[in-house]
Write a protein that holds these residues in place. Structure first.
Motif, PDB file in Angstrom:
ATOM      1  N   ILE A 164     -15.485   6.067  -4.855  1.00  0.00           N
ATOM      2  CA  ILE A 164     -15.692   7.401  -4.304  1.00  0.00           C
ATOM      3  C   ILE A 164     -14.418   8.234  -4.456  1.00  0.00           C
ATOM      4  O   ILE A 164     -14.468   9.443  -4.610  1.00  0.00           O
ATOM      5  N   LEU A 165     -13.280   7.543  -4.429  1.00  0.00           N
ATOM      6  CA  LEU A 165     -11.990   8.220  -4.526  1.00  0.00           C
ATOM      7  C   LEU A 165     -11.419   8.123  -5.940  1.00  0.00           C
ATOM      8  O   LEU A 165     -10.211   8.098  -6.120  1.00  0.00           O
ATOM      9  N   LYS A 166     -12.268   8.054  -6.936  1.00  0.00           N
ATOM     10  CA  LYS A 166     -11.811   7.801  -8.296  1.00  0.00           C
ATOM     11  C   LYS A 166     -10.905   8.909  -8.830  1.00  0.00           C
ATOM     12  O   LYS A 166     -10.159   8.693  -9.789  1.00  0.00           O
ATOM     13  N   ALA A 167     -10.950  10.087  -8.205  1.00  0.00           N
ATOM     14  CA  ALA A 167     -10.067  11.160  -8.654  1.00  0.00           C
ATOM     15  C   ALA A 167      -8.625  10.947  -8.211  1.00  0.00           C
ATOM     16  O   ALA A 167      -7.724  11.622  -8.679  1.00  0.00           O
ATOM     17  N   ASP A 168      -8.404   9.979  -7.318  1.00  0.00           N
ATOM     18  CA  ASP A 168      -7.064   9.723  -6.783  1.00  0.00           C
ATOM     19  C   ASP A 168      -6.724   8.254  -7.002  1.00  0.00           C
ATOM     20  O   ASP A 168      -7.081   7.398  -6.206  1.00  0.00           O
ATOM     21  N   ASN A 169      -6.029   7.955  -8.120  1.00  0.00           N
ATOM     22  CA  ASN A 169      -5.759   6.556  -8.440  1.00  0.00           C
ATOM     23  C   ASN A 169      -4.657   5.951  -7.582  1.00  0.00           C
ATOM     24  O   ASN A 169      -4.334   4.771  -7.749  1.00  0.00           O
ATOM     25  N   ARG A 170      -4.060   6.725  -6.686  1.00  0.00           N
ATOM     26  CA  ARG A 170      -3.057   6.194  -5.769  1.00  0.00           C
ATOM     27  C   ARG A 170      -3.640   5.953  -4.381  1.00  0.00           C
ATOM     28  O   ARG A 170      -2.917   5.554  -3.465  1.00  0.00           O
ATOM     29  N   ALA A 171      -4.935   6.174  -4.224  1.00  0.00           N
ATOM     30  CA  ALA A 171      -5.550   6.090  -2.901  1.00  0.00           C
ATOM     31  C   ALA A 171      -5.373   4.713  -2.280  1.00  0.00           C
ATOM     32  O   ALA A 171      -5.111   4.599  -1.078  1.00  0.00           O
ATOM     33  N   ILE A 172      -5.524   3.666  -3.073  1.00  0.00           N
ATOM     34  CA  ILE A 172      -5.445   2.327  -2.502  1.00  0.00           C
ATOM     35  C   ILE A 172      -4.042   2.029  -1.967  1.00  0.00           C
ATOM     36  O   ILE A 172      -3.871   1.325  -0.970  1.00  0.00           O
ATOM     37  N   PHE A 173      -3.023   2.612  -2.573  1.00  0.00           N
ATOM     38  CA  PHE A 173      -1.666   2.387  -2.088  1.00  0.00           C
ATOM     39  C   PHE A 173      -1.416   3.170  -0.802  1.00  0.00           C
ATOM     40  O   PHE A 173      -0.709   2.703   0.094  1.00  0.00           O
ATOM     41  N   ALA A 174      -1.996   4.363  -0.708  1.00  0.00           N
ATOM     42  CA  ALA A 174      -1.913   5.119   0.537  1.00  0.00           C
ATOM     43  C   ALA A 174      -2.626   4.364   1.655  1.00  0.00           C
ATOM     44  O   ALA A 174      -2.132   4.272   2.788  1.00  0.00           O
ATOM     45  N   ALA A 175      -3.794   3.791   1.331  1.00  0.00           N
ATOM     46  CA  ALA A 175      -4.540   3.015   2.317  1.00  0.00           C
ATOM     47  C   ALA A 175      -3.768   1.767   2.721  1.00  0.00           C
ATOM     48  O   ALA A 175      -3.742   1.381   3.892  1.00  0.00           O
ATOM     49  N   ALA A 176      -3.111   1.122   1.759  1.00  0.00           N
ATOM     50  CA  ALA A 176      -2.344  -0.091   2.053  1.00  0.00           C
ATOM     51  C   ALA A 176      -1.194   0.208   3.006  1.00  0.00           C
ATOM     52  O   ALA A 176      -0.889  -0.584   3.898  1.00  0.00           O
ATOM     53  N   ALA A 177      -0.545   1.362   2.830  1.00  0.00           N
ATOM     54  CA  ALA A 177       0.556   1.735   3.715  1.00  0.00           C
ATOM     55  C   ALA A 177       0.051   1.933   5.140  1.00  0.00           C
ATOM     56  O   ALA A 177       0.685   1.476   6.105  1.00  0.00           O
ATOM     57  N   LYS A 178      -1.082   2.595   5.289  1.00  0.00           N
ATOM     58  CA  LYS A 178      -1.655   2.798   6.616  1.00  0.00           C
ATOM     59  C   LYS A 178      -2.135   1.480   7.225  1.00  0.00           C
ATOM     60  O   LYS A 178      -2.025   1.264   8.438  1.00  0.00           O
ATOM     61  N   ALA A 179      -2.656   0.594   6.388  1.00  0.00           N
ATOM     62  CA  ALA A 179      -3.114  -0.708   6.872  1.00  0.00           C
ATOM     63  C   ALA A 179      -1.933  -1.544   7.365  1.00  0.00           C
ATOM     64  O   ALA A 179      -2.018  -2.225   8.392  1.00  0.00           O
ATOM     65  N   SER A 180      -0.825  -1.500   6.649  1.00  0.00           N
ATOM     66  CA  SER A 180       0.374  -2.229   7.081  1.00  0.00           C
ATOM     67  C   SER A 180       0.866  -1.693   8.418  1.00  0.00           C
ATOM     68  O   SER A 180       1.278  -2.455   9.294  1.00  0.00           O
ATOM     69  N   GLU A 181       0.831  -0.382   8.561  1.00  0.00           N
ATOM     70  CA  GLU A 181       1.235   0.225   9.829  1.00  0.00           C
ATOM     71  C   GLU A 181       0.347  -0.269  10.968  1.00  0.00           C
ATOM     72  O   GLU A 181       0.825  -0.582  12.066  1.00  0.00           O
ATOM     73  N   ALA A 182      -0.966  -0.364  10.710  1.00  0.00           N
ATOM     74  CA  ALA A 182      -1.903  -0.841  11.720  1.00  0.00           C
ATOM     75  C   ALA A 182      -1.623  -2.297  12.091  1.00  0.00           C
ATOM     76  O   ALA A 182      -1.653  -2.665  13.273  1.00  0.00           O
ATOM     77  N   VAL A 183      -1.347  -3.129  11.096  1.00  0.00           N
ATOM     78  CA  VAL A 183      -1.075  -4.547  11.358  1.00  0.00           C
ATOM     79  C   VAL A 183       0.191  -4.708  12.190  1.00  0.00           C
ATOM     80  O   VAL A 183       0.239  -5.508  13.123  1.00  0.00           O
ATOM     81  N   ARG A 184       1.225  -3.940  11.862  1.00  0.00           N
ATOM     82  CA  ARG A 184       2.467  -4.010  12.640  1.00  0.00           C
ATOM     83  C   ARG A 184       2.230  -3.588  14.091  1.00  0.00           C
ATOM     84  O   ARG A 184       2.769  -4.188  15.022  1.00  0.00           O
ATOM     85  N   TYR A 185       1.409  -2.560  14.276  1.00  0.00           N
ATOM     86  CA  TYR A 185       1.094  -2.084  15.622  1.00  0.00           C
ATOM     87  C   TYR A 185       0.337  -3.165  16.402  1.00  0.00           C
ATOM     88  O   TYR A 185       0.650  -3.446  17.567  1.00  0.00           O
ATOM     89  N   LEU A 186      -0.648  -3.781  15.764  1.00  0.00           N
ATOM     90  CA  LEU A 186      -1.434  -4.821  16.425  1.00  0.00           C
ATOM     91  C   LEU A 186      -0.580  -6.037  16.763  1.00  0.00           C
ATOM     92  O   LEU A 186      -0.775  -6.684  17.793  1.00  0.00           O
ATOM     93  N   ALA A 187       0.375  -6.364  15.902  1.00  0.00           N
ATOM     94  CA  ALA A 187       1.226  -7.537  16.117  1.00  0.00           C
ATOM     95  C   ALA A 187       2.063  -7.401  17.378  1.00  0.00           C
ATOM     96  O   ALA A 187       2.381  -8.403  18.036  1.00  0.00           O
ATOM     97  N   LYS A 188       2.386  -6.176  17.748  1.00  0.00           N
ATOM     98  CA  LYS A 188       3.239  -5.966  18.925  1.00  0.00           C
ATOM     99  C   LYS A 188       2.561  -6.431  20.212  1.00  0.00           C
ATOM    100  O   LYS A 188       3.241  -6.797  21.172  1.00  0.00           O
ATOM    101  N   PHE A 189       1.232  -6.423  20.240  1.00  0.00           N
ATOM    102  CA  PHE A 189       0.533  -6.878  21.426  1.00  0.00           C
ATOM    103  C   PHE A 189       0.781  -8.364  21.698  1.00  0.00           C
ATOM    104  O   PHE A 189       0.734  -8.822  22.838  1.00  0.00           O
ATOM    105  N   SER A 190       1.006  -9.144  20.630  1.00  0.00           N
ATOM    106  CA  SER A 190       1.186 -10.587  20.744  1.00  0.00           C
ATOM    107  C   SER A 190       2.638 -11.000  20.902  1.00  0.00           C
ATOM    108  O   SER A 190       2.917 -12.168  21.179  1.00  0.00           O
ATOM    109  N   GLU A 191       3.560 -10.092  20.715  1.00  0.00           N
ATOM    110  CA  GLU A 191       4.984 -10.444  20.790  1.00  0.00           C
ATOM    111  C   GLU A 191       5.349 -10.884  22.198  1.00  0.00           C
ATOM    112  O   GLU A 191       4.956 -10.262  23.183  1.00  0.00           O
ATOM    113  N   GLY A 192       6.088 -11.984  22.269  1.00  0.00           N
ATOM    114  CA  GLY A 192       6.534 -12.492  23.544  1.00  0.00           C
ATOM    115  C   GLY A 192       5.548 -13.416  24.231  1.00  0.00           C
ATOM    116  O   GLY A 192       5.822 -13.912  25.328  1.00  0.00           O
ATOM    117  N   GLN A 193       4.378 -13.625  23.607  1.00  0.00           N
ATOM    118  CA  GLN A 193       3.389 -14.523  24.211  1.00  0.00           C
ATOM    119  C   GLN A 193       3.587 -15.974  23.761  1.00  0.00           C
ATOM    120  O   GLN A 193       4.116 -16.226  22.708  1.00  0.00           O
TER     121      GLN A 193
END
Length: 297
Positions: A268-297
């Motif tokens: 669907i995003l074929k006009a933007d061949n960098r879309a997957i890298f933009a999505a990967a950056a946002k996904a990494s940000e989400a994973v880092r945010y989620l990981a903070k909930f488990s820190e210290g447990q």
């Protein structure tokens, strides 16, 4: 959890493998669970397999409720005959409306008139429970509980996200801030993953959506993606699920299902061949945010 530099390595490796899989085998995604019936299932036509539209949905729902039909498949007398089924004598049909389009001379006084006209036609449909010879699809089999993964359960519990189970759908509802998961027994897995892998991948997908809410990461995509914001959000959620599956040890290698799903949205995003890298950056940000909930447990 691993340190941040290791996370970036994991995410980069997973992204690269997913891109390679998309390029070599861009298959359609597979549904990893059975869609169970629900009280308001859209009525479907026996001949086309398509759902009825507009007012026909309401009229057929009303007809089904009044007659006590639980099947959602309908068709005309002729359509049932073409399926080697016979409407039983004395059965009462339900009205459906369809539109036929025809062309005529445009009105010269109306610049917006393209000459196309639509006329409503009445038709009559019978429910699957009014015919003989029809074998409806069997109801979904309850496969029982999945195998629980303690590490993943602890990770998701630490977020304190409102996770509910029941029904045939998986989604995150922003307005009420909760995640809805299908019943565990509906999960069947796919050709490339088992029931447990599929269940947790879907849960982590929805959890990535959850963390993008306005009161958390407030994930937005602005003008770059515009009308395609939904597609990029789905890619973020699936990449988040892939990254978390790798980090939490759900799978050793990225599942082909991730590639199939992401490839579907990437088209669907074929006009933007960098879309997957933009999505990967946002996904990494989400994973880092989620990981903070488990820190210290």
């Amino acid at each position: 959890m691993q340190d941040k530099s290791a996370k970036r390595d994991v995410h980069g490796d997973v992204t690269a493998k997913i891109i390679a899989a998309i390029e070599t085998n861009p298959l359609e995604p597979q549904m990893p669970w059975h869609r169970a019936s629900a009280p308001l299932v859209l009525p479907v036509n026996i001949a086309t397999g398509h759902a009825y539209q507009g007012i026909n949905i309401v009229t057929l729902w009303c007809a089904a409720q009044q007659a006590g039909y639980h099947a959602n498949t309908w068709g005309t007398y002729k359509q049932w005959q073409e399926k080697d089924c016979q409407v039983r004598k004395g059965e009462k049909a339900s009205l459906v409306v369809f539109y036929r389009q025809y062309d005529t001379e445009p009105n010269p006084d109306d610049e917006g008139d393209d000459g196309r006209r639509r006329v409503a036609k009445a038709s009559w449909a019978f429910n699957a429970q009014q015919v003989d010879g029809y074998c409806p699809p069997p109801p979904p089999v309850d496969h029982g509980p999945i195998d629980r993964l303690a590490r993943v359960d602890a990770f998701t519990a630490a977020t304190k996200a409102d996770i509910r189970h029941g029904g045939p759908r998986a989604f995150y509802r922003p307005s009420a801030d909760y995640i809805q998961m299908p019943d565990e027994g509906l999960f069947t897995g796919t050709a490339t993953s088992g029931r447990t892998e599929s269940y947790y991948a879907v849960l982590l997908h929805e959890l990535t959506h959850w963390v993008g809410a306005e009161n958390r990461l407030n994930r937005q995509f602005g003008k770059r993606f515009g009308d395609d914001a939904y597609a990029i959000e789905e890619m973020v959620a699936e990449l988040g699920a892939a990254f978390l599956s790798a980090e939490l040890g759900i799978t050793v290698e990225p599942r082909a299902d991730h590639a199939h799903y992401i490839g579907h949205w990437l088209s669907i995003l074929k006009a933007d061949n960098r879309a997957i890298f933009a999505a990967a950056a946002k996904a990494s940000e989400a994973v880092r945010y989620l990981a903070k909930f488990s820190e210290g447990q």
